[in-house]
Design an enzyme around this catalytic site. Sequence first.
Site, PDB file in Angstrom:
ATOM      1  N   LYS A 194     -18.283  59.275  26.355  1.00 15.93           N
ATOM      2  CA  LYS A 194     -17.176  59.284  25.391  1.00 15.93           C
ATOM      3  C   LYS A 194     -15.967  58.549  25.959  1.00 15.93           C
ATOM      4  O   LYS A 194     -15.348  57.739  25.272  1.00 15.93           O
ATOM      5  CB  LYS A 194     -16.773  60.723  25.084  1.00 15.93           C
ATOM      6  CG  LYS A 194     -15.439  60.880  24.372  1.00 15.93           C
ATOM      7  CD  LYS A 194     -15.071  62.308  24.077  1.00 15.93           C
ATOM      8  CE  LYS A 194     -14.400  63.021  25.206  1.00 15.93           C
ATOM      9  NZ  LYS A 194     -12.989  62.676  25.422  1.00 15.93           N
ATOM     10  N   ASN A 195     -15.642  58.788  27.213  1.00 15.66           N
ATOM     11  CA  ASN A 195     -14.394  58.258  27.769  1.00 15.66           C
ATOM     12  C   ASN A 195     -14.484  56.800  28.153  1.00 15.66           C
ATOM     13  O   ASN A 195     -13.481  56.179  28.513  1.00 15.66           O
ATOM     14  CB  ASN A 195     -13.933  59.112  28.952  1.00 15.66           C
ATOM     15  CG  ASN A 195     -13.502  60.498  28.487  1.00 15.66           C
ATOM     16  OD1 ASN A 195     -13.383  60.732  27.265  1.00 15.66           O
ATOM     17  ND2 ASN A 195     -13.319  61.410  29.401  1.00 15.66           N
TER      18      ASN A 195
ATOM     19  N   ARG B 261      -6.573  62.826  21.429  1.00 14.08           N
ATOM     20  CA  ARG B 261      -5.580  62.359  22.393  1.00 14.08           C
ATOM     21  C   ARG B 261      -5.683  60.850  22.553  1.00 14.08           C
ATOM     22  O   ARG B 261      -4.696  60.150  22.639  1.00 14.08           O
ATOM     23  CB  ARG B 261      -5.852  63.063  23.724  1.00 14.08           C
ATOM     24  CG  ARG B 261      -5.391  62.331  24.950  1.00 14.08           C
ATOM     25  CD  ARG B 261      -3.964  62.531  25.210  1.00 14.08           C
ATOM     26  NE  ARG B 261      -3.532  61.693  26.314  1.00 14.08           N
ATOM     27  CZ  ARG B 261      -2.272  61.627  26.698  1.00 14.08           C
ATOM     28  NH1 ARG B 261      -1.369  62.344  26.084  1.00 14.08           N
ATOM     29  NH2 ARG B 261      -1.896  60.871  27.699  1.00 14.08           N
TER      30      ARG B 261
ATOM     31  N   CYS C  11      -1.948  69.262  24.053  1.00 13.90           N
ATOM     32  CA  CYS C  11      -1.723  70.684  24.289  1.00 13.90           C
ATOM     33  C   CYS C  11      -2.981  71.528  24.334  1.00 13.90           C
ATOM     34  O   CYS C  11      -2.938  72.711  24.548  1.00 13.90           O
ATOM     35  CB  CYS C  11      -0.779  71.298  23.237  1.00 13.90           C
ATOM     36  SG  CYS C  11       0.269  72.480  24.086  1.00 13.90           S
TER      37      CYS C  11
ATOM     38  N   ARG D 218       0.420  66.671  28.085  1.00 15.31           N
ATOM     39  CA  ARG D 218      -0.166  65.322  27.937  1.00 15.31           C
ATOM     40  C   ARG D 218       0.845  64.330  27.387  1.00 15.31           C
ATOM     41  O   ARG D 218       0.665  63.721  26.340  1.00 15.31           O
ATOM     42  CB  ARG D 218      -1.427  65.416  27.081  1.00 15.31           C
ATOM     43  CG  ARG D 218      -2.389  66.468  27.615  1.00 15.31           C
ATOM     44  CD  ARG D 218      -3.731  66.431  26.982  1.00 15.31           C
ATOM     45  NE  ARG D 218      -4.500  65.297  27.540  1.00 15.31           N
ATOM     46  CZ  ARG D 218      -5.744  65.021  27.124  1.00 15.31           C
ATOM     47  NH1 ARG D 218      -6.294  65.717  26.182  1.00 15.31           N
ATOM     48  NH2 ARG D 218      -6.399  63.999  27.650  1.00 15.31           N
TER      49      ARG D 218
ATOM     50  N   ASP E  95     -12.625  66.947  34.555  1.00 15.33           N
ATOM     51  CA  ASP E  95     -13.459  67.256  33.388  1.00 15.33           C
ATOM     52  C   ASP E  95     -14.670  68.102  33.754  1.00 15.33           C
ATOM     53  O   ASP E  95     -15.289  68.695  32.869  1.00 15.33           O
ATOM     54  CB  ASP E  95     -13.927  65.966  32.699  1.00 15.33           C
ATOM     55  CG  ASP E  95     -12.772  65.218  32.073  1.00 15.33           C
ATOM     56  OD1 ASP E  95     -12.955  64.063  31.682  1.00 15.33           O
ATOM     57  OD2 ASP E  95     -11.659  65.793  32.009  1.00 15.33           O
TER      58      ASP E  95
ATOM     59  N   ARG F  96     -16.593  67.144  20.021  1.00 13.49           N
ATOM     60  CA  ARG F  96     -15.819  65.930  20.328  1.00 13.49           C
ATOM     61  C   ARG F  96     -16.525  65.104  21.401  1.00 13.49           C
ATOM     62  O   ARG F  96     -16.441  63.878  21.405  1.00 13.49           O
ATOM     63  CB  ARG F  96     -14.410  66.317  20.814  1.00 13.49           C
ATOM     64  CG  ARG F  96     -13.503  66.877  19.732  1.00 13.49           C
ATOM     65  CD  ARG F  96     -12.097  67.052  20.260  1.00 13.49           C
ATOM     66  NE  ARG F  96     -11.734  65.880  21.042  1.00 13.49           N
ATOM     67  CZ  ARG F  96     -11.057  65.939  22.188  1.00 13.49           C
ATOM     68  NH1 ARG F  96     -10.659  67.109  22.672  1.00 13.49           N
ATOM     69  NH2 ARG F  96     -10.761  64.842  22.845  1.00 13.49           N
TER      70      ARG F  96
HETATM   71  C1  EPZ Z   1      -8.512  60.684  30.322  1.00 15.06           C
HETATM   72  O1  EPZ Z   1      -7.405  61.336  29.709  1.00 15.06           O
HETATM   73  C2  EPZ Z   1      -9.748  61.354  29.755  1.00 15.06           C
HETATM   74  N1  EPZ Z   1      -9.790  61.149  28.313  1.00 15.06           N
HETATM   75  C3  EPZ Z   1      -9.720  62.852  30.069  1.00 15.06           C
HETATM   76  O2  EPZ Z   1     -10.931  63.426  29.586  1.00 15.06           O
HETATM   77  C4  EPZ Z   1      -9.675  63.019  31.590  1.00 15.06           C
HETATM   78  O3  EPZ Z   1      -9.570  64.402  31.899  1.00 15.06           O
HETATM   79  C5  EPZ Z   1      -8.449  62.271  32.151  1.00 15.06           C
HETATM   80  O4  EPZ Z   1      -8.505  60.881  31.752  1.00 15.06           O
HETATM   81  C6  EPZ Z   1      -8.389  62.338  33.670  1.00 15.06           C
HETATM   82  O5  EPZ Z   1      -9.547  61.782  34.200  1.00 15.06           O
HETATM   83  C7  EPZ Z   1     -10.222  59.962  27.824  1.00 15.06           C
HETATM   84  O6  EPZ Z   1     -10.549  59.052  28.566  1.00 15.06           O
HETATM   85  C8  EPZ Z   1     -10.289  59.832  26.339  1.00 15.06           C
HETATM   86  P1  EPZ Z   1      -4.495  60.699  32.374  1.00 15.06           P
HETATM   87  P2  EPZ Z   1      -5.904  60.739  29.896  1.00 15.06           P
HETATM   88  O7  EPZ Z   1      -3.578  59.778  31.659  1.00 15.06           O
HETATM   89  O8  EPZ Z   1      -5.962  59.268  29.888  1.00 15.06           O
HETATM   90  C9  EPZ Z   1      -0.456  63.081  33.000  1.00 15.06           C
HETATM   91  C10 EPZ Z   1     -12.235  64.955  28.388  1.00 15.06           C
HETATM   92  O9  EPZ Z   1     -12.447  66.159  28.562  1.00 15.06           O
HETATM   93  N2  EPZ Z   1       0.165  61.955  32.299  1.00 15.06           N
HETATM   94  O10 EPZ Z   1      -5.224  60.213  33.592  1.00 15.06           O
HETATM   95  O11 EPZ Z   1      -5.033  61.413  28.926  1.00 15.06           O
HETATM   96  C11 EPZ Z   1      -1.343  63.898  32.073  1.00 15.06           C
HETATM   97  O12 EPZ Z   1      -0.572  64.846  31.356  1.00 15.06           O
HETATM   98  C12 EPZ Z   1     -10.832  64.412  28.539  1.00 15.06           C
HETATM   99  O13 EPZ Z   1     -13.120  64.097  28.128  1.00 15.06           O
HETATM  100  C13 EPZ Z   1       1.548  61.913  32.221  1.00 15.06           C
HETATM  101  O14 EPZ Z   1       2.247  62.792  32.727  1.00 15.06           O
HETATM  102  O15 EPZ Z   1      -5.588  61.263  31.369  1.00 15.06           O
HETATM  103  C14 EPZ Z   1      -2.296  64.562  33.028  1.00 15.06           C
HETATM  104  O16 EPZ Z   1      -1.667  65.692  33.599  1.00 15.06           O
HETATM  105  C15 EPZ Z   1      -9.830  65.503  28.831  1.00 15.06           C
HETATM  106  N3  EPZ Z   1       2.130  60.877  31.562  1.00 15.06           N
HETATM  107  C16 EPZ Z   1      -2.492  63.490  34.100  1.00 15.06           C
HETATM  108  O17 EPZ Z   1      -1.369  62.610  33.997  1.00 15.06           O
HETATM  109  C17 EPZ Z   1       1.409  59.877  30.984  1.00 15.06           C
HETATM  110  O18 EPZ Z   1       1.989  58.941  30.416  1.00 15.06           O
HETATM  111  C18 EPZ Z   1      -3.775  62.681  33.925  1.00 15.06           C
HETATM  112  O19 EPZ Z   1      -3.693  62.043  32.679  1.00 15.06           O
HETATM  113  C19 EPZ Z   1      -0.008  59.936  31.076  1.00 15.06           C
HETATM  114  C20 EPZ Z   1      -0.603  60.986  31.744  1.00 15.06           C
END
Ligand code: EPZ
Length: 423
Positions: free
Chosen positions: A22-23, A92, A116, A121, A309, A403
Amino acid sequence: MSKLIIEGGRRLSGSVIIHKAKNAILPILAATVLNGGDNIIYNCPKLKDVFATINILRHLGCVAEYHGDDLHINSSNVCRADITPNLMEAMRSSVIFLGAVMARCGHAIASPPGGCEIGLRPIDLHIKAFKQLGISITEKKGEIVCKKKRASVKDEIFLSFPSVGATENIMLLASLGGNIVKISNAAKEPEIIDLANFLRELGARVIGDGTSEIIISGVALKNTNKLIEHTCIPDRIVAATYMSALAITGGEGEVLQINEEHMQPITAVFKDMGCNIEVKHDTMTFYAPSILNRVDYIRTQPHPGFPTDAQAIVMAALSVARGTSIFSENIFDNRYKHIEELNKMGADVTVDGRIAVVRGIDGRHLRGTNVVARDLRGAGALVVSGLNAVGETEVKGLEHLDRGYYDLENGLNGLGANVVRIN
Ligand code: EPZ
């Protein structure tokens, strides 16, 4: 509301094929906006988030249709650059469309993505990078209005955190036009490499993907490859879910069509639990002990660390292990919602901020009861726990499960489980 009824206590065995990730798929579907031509994503699992993305693509003017298991997208008629709130809130990763739509149309209008489930996020890293890349961004009445101020940009972005989504959004924005953009402290997840492979098929130059330094040189829209064919990488978290199902039932089996390198941080933990794992080409042979060992300390980290994850999924297996395991969830600030439900089933997990202490029940079984999933990977963890539990477990909240898992119940039943979906 649909639910799964799981009759637990069965030892699983057999083989299961892992579907595509998916990702990896979601950012690549956003990237199909870029070439103004045909895109075929082979073997694309019919996930809820994929259908949400198809809705956004169609809204933008693309044609998006499944032909069997292959998803065909034609982006020659992208005629609008706004993504309405209902489309953005569906998941998201809708935020990923900002970079792609701006690259193609020069501007984009969106609203803050859904979130949330597992924490606030925010998208501050995306916005900060866009502003540095010459995008004017105004936020009014909950809308984010983005506009390219410069035709092309040559710049370096330093990410204060290796955000997967922010890395992907920058790559997408930079991939069309005469840009040369360097991302420092980029995310190194396998899904980043898959997106980079797609962008190279588009005609962009991308180097350094999979490392913390990525350089993207864009390609003019008129020179893009008008037919891109792509097969995404396997889903390492779905594979982890089946491994946990085999582990928690003391089972054995083959997990097919995996990518060994992508699985390494996950495989290492299951080996620590006492599982015997061998991988040949894309086939994993997996044997679980009758009682799993505890694992001293699991810290979730950006890749190649242990993936966040897989945290809930591995915690389910360790809840029945011999001894106490400790988790530290370092990526998201609210990703322990499954714990209350696990404890209803007889697990013994306590949370203190980012730390979860899992006191394994030494090989005894969990007990079947009614539980509710509150996020995608927590749903996977509850299903896995139901496989071990004596009696029936009812899992609600399948809107989260669907999802990211395609046909999980049939995959598990193919291993000898008894999982029935009641719609
Ligand atoms: C991707 O989410 C994945 N989703 C997530 O998988 C995965 O857990 C995550 O990467 C980490 O590997 C998809 O690819 C669709 P991040 P993403 O930006 O891009 C903070 C699943 O279960 N952050 O690396 O949203 C954020 O809040 C999902 O398949 C900021 O603070 O993850 C988090 O605490 C869940 N500001 C951390 O960084 C920002 O602008 C990691 O987020 C962006 C992120």
